[in-house]
Motif scaffolding. Structure first.
Motif, PDB file in Angstrom:
ATOM      1  N   THR A 148       0.838  -1.194   0.000  1.00 42.45           N
ATOM      2  CA  THR A 148       0.000   0.000   0.000  1.00 42.45           C
ATOM      3  C   THR A 148       0.875   1.246   0.000  1.00 42.45           C
ATOM      4  O   THR A 148       2.067   1.194   0.309  1.00 42.45           O
ATOM      5  N   ARG A 149       0.259   2.354  -0.304  1.00 45.89           N
ATOM      6  CA  ARG A 149       0.988   3.619  -0.264  1.00 45.89           C
ATOM      7  C   ARG A 149       1.495   3.913   1.147  1.00 45.89           C
ATOM      8  O   ARG A 149       2.615   4.408   1.323  1.00 45.89           O
ATOM      9  N   ASN A 150       0.667   3.642   2.133  1.00 47.80           N
ATOM     10  CA  ASN A 150       1.085   3.910   3.518  1.00 47.80           C
ATOM     11  C   ASN A 150       2.302   3.075   3.904  1.00 47.80           C
ATOM     12  O   ASN A 150       3.189   3.539   4.631  1.00 47.80           O
ATOM     13  N   GLU A 151       2.347   1.842   3.433  1.00 54.04           N
ATOM     14  CA  GLU A 151       3.503   0.988   3.727  1.00 54.04           C
ATOM     15  C   GLU A 151       4.762   1.532   3.068  1.00 54.04           C
ATOM     16  O   GLU A 151       5.835   1.557   3.680  1.00 54.04           O
ATOM     17  N   ALA A 152       4.632   1.986   1.819  1.00 55.20           N
ATOM     18  CA  ALA A 152       5.786   2.564   1.133  1.00 55.20           C
ATOM     19  C   ALA A 152       6.240   3.844   1.808  1.00 55.20           C
ATOM     20  O   ALA A 152       7.449   4.092   1.951  1.00 55.20           O
ATOM     21  N   LEU A 153       5.287   4.668   2.228  1.00 55.24           N
ATOM     22  CA  LEU A 153       5.622   5.922   2.906  1.00 55.24           C
ATOM     23  C   LEU A 153       6.349   5.657   4.220  1.00 55.24           C
ATOM     24  O   LEU A 153       7.386   6.271   4.508  1.00 55.24           O
ATOM     25  N   ALA A 154       5.823   4.745   5.020  1.00 54.91           N
ATOM     26  CA  ALA A 154       6.446   4.435   6.306  1.00 54.91           C
ATOM     27  C   ALA A 154       7.839   3.848   6.108  1.00 54.91           C
ATOM     28  O   ALA A 154       8.795   4.221   6.806  1.00 54.91           O
ATOM     29  N   PHE A 155       7.962   2.950   5.156  1.00 53.36           N
ATOM     30  CA  PHE A 155       9.249   2.313   4.872  1.00 53.36           C
ATOM     31  C   PHE A 155      10.285   3.351   4.459  1.00 53.36           C
ATOM     32  O   PHE A 155      11.405   3.398   4.987  1.00 53.36           O
ATOM     33  N   GLY A 156       9.909   4.222   3.523  1.00 52.70           N
ATOM     34  CA  GLY A 156      10.831   5.243   3.046  1.00 52.70           C
ATOM     35  C   GLY A 156      11.198   6.246   4.120  1.00 52.70           C
ATOM     36  O   GLY A 156      12.359   6.653   4.237  1.00 52.70           O
ATOM     37  N   ALA A 157      10.222   6.654   4.926  1.00 53.36           N
ATOM     38  CA  ALA A 157      10.476   7.647   5.968  1.00 53.36           C
ATOM     39  C   ALA A 157      11.424   7.108   7.035  1.00 53.36           C
ATOM     40  O   ALA A 157      12.344   7.808   7.485  1.00 53.36           O
ATOM     41  N   VAL A 158      11.208   5.864   7.437  1.00 52.67           N
ATOM     42  CA  VAL A 158      12.070   5.254   8.454  1.00 52.67           C
ATOM     43  C   VAL A 158      13.492   5.103   7.927  1.00 52.67           C
ATOM     44  O   VAL A 158      14.476   5.442   8.617  1.00 52.67           O
ATOM     45  N   LEU A 159      13.628   4.610   6.702  1.00 53.63           N
ATOM     46  CA  LEU A 159      14.959   4.434   6.121  1.00 53.63           C
ATOM     47  C   LEU A 159      15.667   5.775   5.940  1.00 53.63           C
ATOM     48  O   LEU A 159      16.864   5.903   6.229  1.00 53.63           O
ATOM     49  N   GLY A 160      14.941   6.762   5.459  1.00 53.99           N
ATOM     50  CA  GLY A 160      15.546   8.061   5.236  1.00 53.99           C
ATOM     51  C   GLY A 160      16.032   8.698   6.519  1.00 53.99           C
ATOM     52  O   GLY A 160      17.175   9.173   6.605  1.00 53.99           O
TER      53      GLY A 160
END
Length: 322
Positions: free
Chosen positions: A103-115
């Motif tokens: 989902t978009r939320n999963e991609a957003l959370a994943f990217g934000a945490v990694l960044g």
């Protein structure tokens, strides 16, 4: 089309983009854009090795891992925001979000945490100058390029290319704690390489971009104008590729390779400019796109060899020195 229809369509798309919650490891790995990540890490490594400082191998590896994770975060956040565009383009329709694997939320959370994690770790383990540059790179790619430029101007690749050109400066800063004219030259080479590289792809995929509503140069100004711009940028890029030799951080091997490969770059760019119809035009654009990747890789590889493995009078291989 009414506002209600737009909202309904958007809602249906969101459902389609997130129908299969969770995903697996391969889906999250795809979010990182591994091929782009490789180029980022490679050019950052060159910046780190060319820098006139012997960095401890453990810190160097830690820095490169942080830069790689930051690049992956940028890719994930790009896919989060561009899920609607990706779903409409043949080149990107197989990505995890258009396929409904995440989902978009999963991609957003994943990217934000990694960044966030990559910037903090780079700052704490290496130095905050490099961490600041990494944070700027992620922010520029996501907020300036992805959210603004990509959807609003045919100059999206030109300005947005700054994000992809920064890794050598980050690598240099990781080693030295500063930036320098040498690192800025490496930045400029990638920055000027980006438009002819991506516009050659845009010539091949112009119908894809038009369908997705992305204002790439072939869509807004036509193929002939794009070919002209490709040639102009190529004529600037090739002499710029010789600047490391003039400044002294590119040796005789680099000078020879940059001259030869630069000449061939111009040959492909001129061919792309001249061939304007049918299969010959498409083949010329494909040839330039493929060769541009080789060109950039070889130039930076030679710098890496000269500085990292003791060529051009270096007493010891820097990459093995603590």
């Amino acid at each position: 089309m009414t506002d209600t229809t737009v909202e309904t369509t958007r809602g249906s798309l969101d459902v389609a983009l997130g129908s299969n919650l969770g995903g697996d490891v391969s889906d999250y790995a795809a979010l990182l854009k591994p091929r782009v990540m490789f180029l980022v890490v490679f050019t950052a490594l060159v910046g780190l090795v060319v820098a006139p400082v012997h960095m401890h191998p453990v810190l160097a590896i830690a820095a490169l891992i942080c830069i790689a994770v930051g690049a992956g975060a940028s890719g994930a956040l790009n896919m989060w925001y561009d899920a609607d565009i990706d779903a409409r383009m043949a080149r990107t329709a197989s990505r995890p979000l258009p396929q409904g694997a995440l989902t978009r939320n999963e991609a957003l959370a994943f990217g934000a945490v990694l960044g966030t994690g990559s910037v903090l770790c780079l700052g704490l383990m290496v130095n905050w100058v490099a961490a600041g540059l990494l944070a700027f790179t992620i922010g520029f790619y996501v907020f300036v390029y992805t959210m603004w430029l990509k959807r609003s101007t045919p100059q999206n690749i030109v300005i947005g290319g700054a994000a992809g050109a920064l890794p050598p400066m980050i690598g240099w800063a990781a080693a030295t704690g500063t930036v320098s004219l040498e690192s800025f030259v490496m930045f400029l080479i990638i920055f000027m390489w980006t438009p002819p590289h991506f516009w050659a792809l845009a010539l091949i995929r112009s119908s894809d971009y038009e369908r997705a509503g992305v204002p790439m140069l072939p869509v807004t100004h036509g193929a002939d104008a794009t070919r002209r711009q490709i040639l102009i940028y190529s004529l600037i890029l090739v002499p710029l590729g010789m600047v490391p030799s003039v400044m002294g951080f590119g040796g005789s091997l680099y000078t020879l390779i940059a001259a030869i490969f630069g000449a061939f770059f111009l040959v492909f760019a001129i061919d792309c400019y001249r061939e304007r119809e049918g299969e010959a035009a498409e083949r010329a654009a494909k040839n330039l796109f493929a060769y541009s990747i080789l060109y950039l890789f070889v130039l930076f590889a030679v710098l890496l060899v000269e500085h990292g493995f003791g060529i051009e009078g270096l007493a010891v291989p820097r990459i093995w020195t603590s």
